[in-house]
Design a protein around this motif. Structure first.
Motif, mmCIF file in Angstrom:
data_model
loop_
_atom_site.group_PDB
_atom_site.id
_atom_site.type_symbol
_atom_site.label_atom_id
_atom_site.label_comp_id
_atom_site.label_asym_id
_atom_site.label_seq_id
_atom_site.Cartn_x
_atom_site.Cartn_y
_atom_site.Cartn_z
ATOM 1 N N MET A 1 0.834 -1.165 0.000
ATOM 2 C CA MET A 1 0.000 0.000 0.000
ATOM 3 C C MET A 1 0.891 1.246 0.000
ATOM 4 O O MET A 1 1.904 1.291 0.676
ATOM 5 C CB MET A 1 -0.888 -0.003 1.245
ATOM 6 N N THR A 2 0.503 2.244 -0.778
ATOM 7 C CA THR A 2 1.226 3.508 -0.840
ATOM 8 C C THR A 2 0.375 4.589 -0.193
ATOM 9 O O THR A 2 -0.824 4.657 -0.402
ATOM 10 C CB THR A 2 1.531 3.876 -2.305
ATOM 11 N N ASP A 3 1.018 5.425 0.600
ATOM 12 C CA ASP A 3 0.352 6.487 1.333
ATOM 13 C C ASP A 3 0.747 7.833 0.728
ATOM 14 O O ASP A 3 1.941 8.128 0.605
ATOM 15 C CB ASP A 3 0.815 6.427 2.793
ATOM 16 N N HIS A 4 -0.246 8.647 0.341
ATOM 17 C CA HIS A 4 -0.008 9.964 -0.246
ATOM 18 C C HIS A 4 -0.660 11.022 0.636
ATOM 19 O O HIS A 4 -1.846 10.906 0.963
ATOM 20 C CB HIS A 4 -0.632 10.070 -1.643
ATOM 21 N N TYR A 5 0.103 12.042 1.006
ATOM 22 C CA TYR A 5 -0.423 13.170 1.766
ATOM 23 C C TYR A 5 -0.120 14.451 1.014
ATOM 24 O O TYR A 5 0.949 14.592 0.413
ATOM 25 C CB TYR A 5 0.227 13.268 3.156
ATOM 26 N N THR A 6 -1.063 15.385 1.065
ATOM 27 C CA THR A 6 -0.868 16.717 0.500
ATOM 28 C C THR A 6 -1.075 17.735 1.604
ATOM 29 O O THR A 6 -2.083 17.687 2.317
ATOM 30 C CB THR A 6 -1.868 16.996 -0.648
ATOM 31 N N TYR A 7 -0.118 18.625 1.742
ATOM 32 C CA TYR A 7 -0.186 19.740 2.679
ATOM 33 C C TYR A 7 -0.067 21.023 1.872
ATOM 34 O O TYR A 7 0.478 21.025 0.766
ATOM 35 C CB TYR A 7 0.975 19.691 3.684
ATOM 36 N N LEU A 101 -4.164 18.886 3.681
ATOM 37 C CA LEU A 101 -5.228 19.100 2.699
ATOM 38 C C LEU A 101 -5.896 17.823 2.209
ATOM 39 O O LEU A 101 -7.081 17.817 1.918
ATOM 40 C CB LEU A 101 -4.681 19.854 1.483
ATOM 41 N N HIS A 102 -5.105 16.737 2.092
ATOM 42 C CA HIS A 102 -5.656 15.539 1.475
ATOM 43 C C HIS A 102 -4.807 14.323 1.839
ATOM 44 O O HIS A 102 -3.594 14.427 2.001
ATOM 45 C CB HIS A 102 -5.664 15.706 -0.055
ATOM 46 N N HIS A 103 -5.463 13.179 1.947
ATOM 47 C CA HIS A 103 -4.782 11.896 2.166
ATOM 48 C C HIS A 103 -5.409 10.848 1.271
ATOM 49 O O HIS A 103 -6.620 10.810 1.114
ATOM 50 C CB HIS A 103 -4.891 11.467 3.635
ATOM 51 N N GLU A 104 -4.564 10.034 0.697
ATOM 52 C CA GLU A 104 -5.042 8.930 -0.135
ATOM 53 C C GLU A 104 -4.118 7.733 0.050
ATOM 54 O O GLU A 104 -2.902 7.870 0.033
ATOM 55 C CB GLU A 104 -5.038 9.360 -1.612
ATOM 56 N N ALA A 105 -4.696 6.579 0.249
ATOM 57 C CA ALA A 105 -3.945 5.329 0.335
ATOM 58 C C ALA A 105 -4.323 4.489 -0.860
ATOM 59 O O ALA A 105 -5.520 4.277 -1.127
ATOM 60 C CB ALA A 105 -4.246 4.609 1.633
#
Length: 106
Positions: A1-7, A101-105
């Motif tokens: 699983m890959t974790d993406h965060y946007t700030y 702002l956003h999180h997506e796994a």
């Protein structure tokens, strides 16, 4: 699983955010230039990557937003990790003026 965060931030310039994140996380950023993204800064770690870039990207018809869903954010910080990293998120969350702002796994 890959974790993406946007700030995002409108408090700091890209250079200020690079300095703050470098100091907080011990990362070394290198400048990159992309036709699509403009100038951005990248730091790689064994667990992933951290990128800092302006949201407005100069284009032929004026500035376009890299993340139009977050128009108030003048600078973006993007993280991608191969596994969830709560310690990274906590350290980034402690930077004044930096907003999640956003999180997506995936």
């Amino acid at each position: 699983m890959t974790d993406h965060y946007t700030y995002g931030t409108s408090t700091h310039t890209a250079d200020e955010l690079i300095r703050l994140v470098s100091d907080r996380l011990g990362l070394v950023f290198t400048e990159r230039d992309s036709d699509y993204r403009g100038v951005y800064h990248l730091a790689s770690t064994p667990n992933g990557r951290t990128e800092i870039q302006p949201n407005p990207i100069p284009g032929d018809d004026g500035d376009d937003l890299y993340a139009p869903e977050h128009p108030a954010a003048q600078v973006l910080l993007l993280t991608t990790t191969s596994t969830p990293d709560p310690a990274l998120q906590a350290r980034l969350g402690s930077i004044e003026g930096l907003i999640h702002l956003h999180h997506e796994a995936t």
